[in-house]
Design a protein around this motif. Sequence first.
Motif, PDB file in Angstrom:
ATOM      1  N   GLY A 134       0.818  -1.215   0.000  1.00 42.21           N
ATOM      2  CA  GLY A 134       0.000   0.000   0.000  1.00 42.21           C
ATOM      3  C   GLY A 134       0.850   1.262   0.000  1.00 42.21           C
ATOM      4  N   GLY A 135       0.512   2.203  -0.888  1.00 36.98           N
ATOM      5  CA  GLY A 135       1.210   3.484  -0.921  1.00 36.98           C
ATOM      6  C   GLY A 135       2.582   3.386  -1.552  1.00 36.98           C
ATOM      7  N   ASN A 136       3.067   4.500  -2.047  1.00 33.62           N
ATOM      8  CA  ASN A 136       4.384   4.530  -2.680  1.00 33.62           C
ATOM      9  C   ASN A 136       5.281   5.580  -2.060  1.00 33.62           C
ATOM     10  N   CYS A 137       4.986   6.005  -0.847  1.00 31.15           N
ATOM     11  CA  CYS A 137       5.765   7.047  -0.196  1.00 31.15           C
ATOM     12  C   CYS A 137       6.812   6.402   0.708  1.00 31.15           C
ATOM     13  N   TYR A 138       8.044   6.320   0.229  1.00 34.84           N
ATOM     14  CA  TYR A 138       9.120   5.731   1.015  1.00 34.84           C
ATOM     15  C   TYR A 138       9.958   6.840   1.615  1.00 34.84           C
ATOM     16  N   TRP A 139      10.271   6.669   2.876  1.00 29.10           N
ATOM     17  CA  TRP A 139      11.041   7.700   3.557  1.00 29.10           C
ATOM     18  C   TRP A 139      12.470   7.301   3.822  1.00 29.10           C
ATOM     19  N   GLN A 140      12.811   6.018   3.642  1.00 31.02           N
ATOM     20  CA  GLN A 140      14.161   5.592   3.974  1.00 31.02           C
ATOM     21  C   GLN A 140      14.569   4.368   3.168  1.00 31.02           C
ATOM     22  N   TRP A 141      15.799   4.390   2.683  1.00 33.70           N
ATOM     23  CA  TRP A 141      16.415   3.192   2.139  1.00 33.70           C
ATOM     24  C   TRP A 141      17.143   2.526   3.283  1.00 33.70           C
ATOM     25  N   LEU A 142      17.012   1.231   3.420  1.00 35.22           N
ATOM     26  CA  LEU A 142      17.811   0.482   4.371  1.00 35.22           C
ATOM     27  C   LEU A 142      19.007  -0.037   3.595  1.00 35.22           C
TER      28      LEU A 142
END
Length: 100
Positions: A84-92
């Motif tokens: 759900g959703g495509n708003c990513y705040w961080q790459w691990l």
Amino acid sequence: CEDAFAWLENLPARGLPQGCSVLTGIPDIHEVDADGKMGLDGYVRWFKQAVKLILEKLPEGGRAIFMQTDVKVPKDTAHPRKTGGNCYWQWLDKAHLAME
């Protein structure tokens, strides 16, 4: 056969056989925390401990190669594989974690 984490913990320092090297990929968060109970912070601690164990157990002259891919962590942090959703705040960035 036993869990690799427990097996490594029970070895003495530099306890892997002489001439041994390790080629591995540490599992992604969704492989070790399918229900989301560990959370991102718990996974990061677990990941770093796995790297530390491998490096501490290598024999003199042994080498470790970690094959890691980055993971997108969703804004709600409930689970990195949530669709759900495509708003990513961080790459691990697991390669970065392994180098810390």
